[in-house]
Design an enzyme around this catalytic site. Sequence first.
Site, PDB file in Angstrom:
ATOM      1  N   ASP A 165     -10.193  -5.458  -3.299  1.00 48.61           N
ATOM      2  CA  ASP A 165      -9.605  -4.432  -2.448  1.00 48.61           C
ATOM      3  C   ASP A 165     -10.526  -3.214  -2.447  1.00 48.61           C
ATOM      4  O   ASP A 165     -10.832  -2.665  -3.509  1.00 48.61           O
ATOM      5  CB  ASP A 165      -8.230  -4.057  -3.013  1.00 48.61           C
ATOM      6  CG  ASP A 165      -7.424  -3.156  -2.098  1.00 48.61           C
ATOM      7  OD1 ASP A 165      -8.018  -2.268  -1.454  1.00 48.61           O
ATOM      8  OD2 ASP A 165      -6.195  -3.326  -2.045  1.00 48.61           O
ATOM      9  N   SER A 178       0.823  -1.199   0.000  1.00 47.01           N
ATOM     10  CA  SER A 178       0.000   0.000   0.000  1.00 47.01           C
ATOM     11  C   SER A 178       0.867   1.263   0.000  1.00 47.01           C
ATOM     12  O   SER A 178       1.632   1.479  -0.930  1.00 47.01           O
ATOM     13  CB  SER A 178      -0.968  -0.044   1.185  1.00 47.01           C
ATOM     14  OG  SER A 178      -1.967   0.937   1.071  1.00 47.01           O
ATOM     15  N   HIS A 230      -7.391  -5.968   0.804  1.00 43.73           N
ATOM     16  CA  HIS A 230      -6.207  -5.141   1.077  1.00 43.73           C
ATOM     17  C   HIS A 230      -5.420  -5.635   2.285  1.00 43.73           C
ATOM     18  O   HIS A 230      -4.425  -5.014   2.665  1.00 43.73           O
ATOM     19  CB  HIS A 230      -6.667  -3.696   1.317  1.00 43.73           C
ATOM     20  CG  HIS A 230      -5.583  -2.657   1.175  1.00 43.73           C
ATOM     21  ND1 HIS A 230      -5.024  -2.322  -0.025  1.00 43.73           N
ATOM     22  CD2 HIS A 230      -4.953  -1.880   2.108  1.00 43.73           C
ATOM     23  CE1 HIS A 230      -4.106  -1.382   0.141  1.00 43.73           C
ATOM     24  NE2 HIS A 230      -4.043  -1.086   1.432  1.00 43.73           N
TER      25      HIS A 230
END
Length: 281
Positions: free
Chosen positions: A226, A150, A259
């Site tokens: 996600d 991320s 995620h």
Amino acid sequence: MSTSDLSRREKHYAFGGWQDVWQHTSHTLNCVMNFSVYLPPQAATGPVPVLYWLSGLTCNEQNLITKAGFQRYAAELGVMVVAMDTSPRGSDVADDSAWDLGQGAGFYINATEQPWASHFRMYEYVVDELPNIIAAHFPTNGRQAIAGHSMGGHGALMIALKNPGRFSSVSAFAPIVAPSRVAWGQKAFNAYLGHDTRHWQQWDSLCLVEQGQPLPPALIDQGLDDPFYPEQLTTELLETACQARGMIAHFRYHEHYDHSYYFISSFIEEHMRFHATALQL
């Protein structure tokens, strides 16, 4: 730095190696920082290569070492794995009430605007201070790779692009590939770097690729469930830019994955083997 400047906070035996957490006073960030080091069994008899891991928003050095399950593969492959906190921290360090700015959200850049500039220099910490500590106090042979998730995926890609030839490979899970174009990055860059968007480009992976910066062999995984894709995680933009420049970058999209570290733990073995191959193990 002398060994007395390092304080070991945790020590755990795992797969024949040692998972430690260390603390030190960072002269770059002007605060106390934690970082983790997994020493594989091979480090007991000789130097080994190192993989640096950069975590995402709200994370610290604990997320990778407790959730990803990488130690089994690092032990097999003989790779040291170093992870660090995602920002400076402390009562005298600037912060924000929002979760995506301030402590826990360093974005791996060097801030130029106050009140952030006094502490938020994560790029310099990752590129200079921490590697110097690792080289001085841990058995590394100098070969390096870098990875992240991320915000940390943004950091890994951006740092690899800004330091050609330094890393044998780079990989990322759900990276922020174009922070200048998405809300997370725009908020952070406005605060840390000011309103002149020209100053943002040097910290944006997509901009760096478009400017011709070379990328080492890369592996990028994105989950299709996600919740931040595709609004914040504009993966295809970087894929298109890499393809246009003939870069060795493998982009993979996975149905059902989100995620979280459930996603990361599902593919961490493949990332570890990818880096081990690039590190010539």
